[in-house]
Motif scaffolding. Structure first.
Motif, short mmCIF file in Angstrom:
data_model
loop_
_atom_site.label_atom_id
_atom_site.label_comp_id
_atom_site.label_asym_id
_atom_site.label_seq_id
_atom_site.Cartn_x
_atom_site.Cartn_y
_atom_site.Cartn_z
N GLU A 55 0.81 -1.21 0.00
CA GLU A 55 0.00 0.00 0.00
C GLU A 55 0.85 1.27 0.00
OE1 GLU A 55 -3.26 0.40 -0.37
OE2 GLU A 55 -3.32 -1.75 -0.74
N SER A 56 2.15 1.11 0.27
CA SER A 56 3.06 2.25 0.23
C SER A 56 3.79 2.25 -1.11
CB SER A 56 4.08 2.16 1.36
OG SER A 56 5.12 3.11 1.19
N PRO A 57 3.98 3.40 -1.75
CA PRO A 57 4.59 3.42 -3.08
C PRO A 57 6.08 3.12 -3.10
CG PRO A 57 4.18 5.66 -2.33
CD PRO A 57 3.53 4.75 -1.33
N VAL A 58 6.79 3.36 -1.99
CA VAL A 58 8.24 3.17 -2.00
C VAL A 58 8.64 1.71 -2.26
CG1 VAL A 58 10.35 3.31 -0.62
CG2 VAL A 58 8.73 5.22 -0.65
N PRO A 59 8.12 0.73 -1.52
CA PRO A 59 8.49 -0.65 -1.84
C PRO A 59 8.03 -1.08 -3.23
CG PRO A 59 6.75 -0.59 -0.17
CD PRO A 59 7.28 0.80 -0.31
N VAL A 60 6.94 -0.50 -3.71
CA VAL A 60 6.48 -0.80 -5.07
C VAL A 60 7.50 -0.31 -6.09
CG1 VAL A 60 4.72 -0.30 -6.81
CG2 VAL A 60 4.05 -0.82 -4.46
N LEU A 61 8.00 0.92 -5.90
CA LEU A 61 9.00 1.45 -6.81
C LEU A 61 10.30 0.65 -6.75
CD1 LEU A 61 8.43 5.28 -6.28
CD2 LEU A 61 8.15 4.03 -8.43
N LEU A 62 10.67 0.19 -5.57
CA LEU A 62 11.87 -0.63 -5.45
C LEU A 62 11.70 -1.96 -6.18
CD1 LEU A 62 12.73 0.01 -1.69
CD2 LEU A 62 13.96 0.89 -3.69
N ALA A 63 10.52 -2.55 -6.09
CA ALA A 63 10.23 -3.79 -6.80
C ALA A 63 10.27 -3.57 -8.31
CB ALA A 63 8.88 -4.35 -6.37
N LYS A 96 -4.62 2.13 -10.28
CA LYS A 96 -4.70 2.71 -8.93
C LYS A 96 -5.27 4.11 -8.96
CE LYS A 96 -2.22 2.65 -4.60
NZ LYS A 96 -2.92 1.46 -4.11
N ARG A 97 -4.98 4.86 -10.02
CA ARG A 97 -5.48 6.23 -10.11
C ARG A 97 -7.00 6.28 -10.30
NH1 ARG A 97 -1.88 9.17 -14.45
NH2 ARG A 97 -1.74 7.08 -15.30
N GLU A 98 -7.59 5.12 -10.57
CA GLU A 98 -9.04 5.07 -10.71
C GLU A 98 -9.73 4.68 -9.39
OE1 GLU A 98 -9.75 2.29 -13.82
OE2 GLU A 98 -8.41 3.31 -15.24
N SER A 99 -8.94 4.42 -8.35
CA SER A 99 -9.50 3.96 -7.08
C SER A 99 -10.12 5.11 -6.31
CB SER A 99 -8.41 3.31 -6.23
OG SER A 99 -7.50 4.28 -5.76
N TRP A 100 -11.01 4.77 -5.37
CA TRP A 100 -11.69 5.79 -4.58
C TRP A 100 -10.73 6.52 -3.66
CZ3 TRP A 100 -11.75 5.69 0.75
CH2 TRP A 100 -11.40 4.48 1.36
N ARG A 101 -9.73 5.81 -3.10
CA ARG A 101 -8.76 6.46 -2.22
C ARG A 101 -7.97 7.52 -2.97
NH1 ARG A 101 -4.55 3.56 -0.28
NH2 ARG A 101 -4.20 5.10 1.32
N TYR A 102 -7.56 7.20 -4.20
CA TYR A 102 -6.81 8.15 -5.00
C TYR A 102 -7.67 9.37 -5.31
CZ TYR A 102 -3.30 9.59 -8.42
OH TYR A 102 -2.32 10.27 -9.11
N GLY A 103 -8.93 9.13 -5.67
CA GLY A 103 -9.83 10.23 -6.02
C GLY A 103 -10.14 11.13 -4.84
#
Length: 226
Positions: A55-63, A96-103
């Protein structure tokens, strides 16, 4: 494939995926291990899948950073282990940019009310920038795989299915001046691809190349651990 090799790979994966910045040496070590021992690839793919769903972008970017290096340095021998679940994890980052949390985060932070959001609800400006980097990197990696492995589409069905689905939905993929991925020349084995042979990489050959995950800023060195 020995237990010692498995343990060494897992240690290297822990080093790079739980860091706060890109660990180039560990990433290159992983690429070397996978190139020399392709049966280790499912272990790496499984760990990458887990971190792509954070749920955090940092580990996603590392992956994604590690995935890009693996694609470029190992080529088809590792990519062939990508399954439907892994491809779905990549697609979900685009969505992800279409998700409710992002909006909610986008709208409330624009209105100046973002500070009133409870913790974990909505996505703030800084975090949205990281998620945008992740989304763009996924598009780059999928385009790269599509161009590099045109002749292996049957063996890379999940990758090609994800790419075609996103294109049909109108997502824009990055292309170089020659119409193919800018990094195509760096992919191991890409010289067999029609895109390469069509002149997308004149006078060049595949080379070993580390690449950052967050083009346009990268992963911050002081980012928190995943």
């Amino acid at each position: 494939m020995t237990q010692a090799l498995v343990e060494e790979l897992e240690q290297a994966l822990n080093t790079t995926l739980r860091s706060g910045t890109i660990e180039w040496a560990a990433n290159l070590r992983i690429c070397d291990m996978l190139s020399a021992n392709p049966p280790l690839s499912p272990i790496a793919i499984q760990r990458l899948d887990h971190f792509l769903r954070k749920e955090s972008p940092v580990p996603v970017l590392l992956a994604l950073s590690l995935l890009e290096m693996v694609v470029k340095n190992c080529g088809f021998s590792v990519c062939r282990y990508v399954d439907d679940d892994f491809a779905e994890a990549l697609v979900s980052l685009i969505k992800k940019r279409e998700s409710w949390r992002y909006g909610i985060g986008r709208n409330l932070f624009k209105s100046g009310m973002g500070s009133y959001l409870p913790s974990g609800v909505g996505i703030g400006d800084d975090e949205r920038k990281f998620w945008l980097q992740a989304s763009n990197k996924v598009l780059e990696i999928l385009q790269l795989c599509y161009d590099a492995f045109l002749l292996q589409e049957a063996q890379l069905r999940p990758v090609f299915a994800a790419y075609k689905k996103l294109r049909q939905e109108g997502h824009k993929f990055p292309r170089g001046e020659q119409g193919a991925s800018a990094g195509l020349c760096l992919v191991h084995g890409a010289e067999e691809s029609p895109a390469f042979l069509a002149g997308a990489c004149p006078g060049t050959s595949s080379t070993r190349s580390p690449s950052s995950a967050g083009g346009g800023g990268g992963t911050p060195s002081n980012a928190s651990r995943g």
